[in-house]
Design a protein around this motif. Structure first.
Motif: not given
Length: 140
Positions: A55, A48-50, A42-46
């Motif tokens: 990562q 927002k950037k992870v 995942q690079r984005f979650c919710g």
């Protein structure tokens, strides 16, 4: 010293280079890149950037589940590492061998050395060549 040119043979070059790259940082870097491209991380979650650290941990977790021999303690390794037949592992190894390193070019040079079409000269010097510093200091 002339015998050093027969240490790496065209018939075993790919196998030897594969085992060497598994111990180098290039494999881990290319693994993260391929896992991200495959959308396994995942690079984005919710919205927002992870963070990169998360990562990296995710990539290492995936590597541990797919290829446990790669993340195991180096002190416990015995013999060559058996590569699992997994698409991400195959892509990463192929990426390292053919894009980052030029395996095909190495194979051609080794074949020419073996067939004596390319002359090799061994010279004993008091200090290593500046071209060898990356080999002597693990800096691929």
């Amino acid at each position: 010293m002339e015998s050093i040119f027969s240490y790496v043979l065209p018939t075993t070059a790919e196998k030897d280079l594969t085992q060497a790259l598994l111990a180098a940082p290039i494999f881990t870097t290319r693994w993260r890149w391929n896992a991200t491209r495959a959308l396994a991380i995942q690079r984005f979650c919710g919205g927002k950037k992870v963070p990169m650290a998360i990562q990296r941990m995710g990539a290492e977790d995936i590597l541990a589940s797919v290829f446990p021999a790669q993340v195991m303690c180096q002190d416990n390794r015995v013999g060559p590492i058996e590569l699992p037949d997994h698409p991400l592992v195959n892509e990463t190894v192929g990426n390292c061998l053919h894009e980052a390193m030029d395996l095909d070019g190495l194979y051609k040079i080794l074949t020419r050395i073996e067939q004596r079409q390319l002359a090799t000269v061994a010279v004993d010097t008091p200090s290593p060549s500046p071209m060898a510093h990356e080999i002597l200091n693990p800096n691929p």
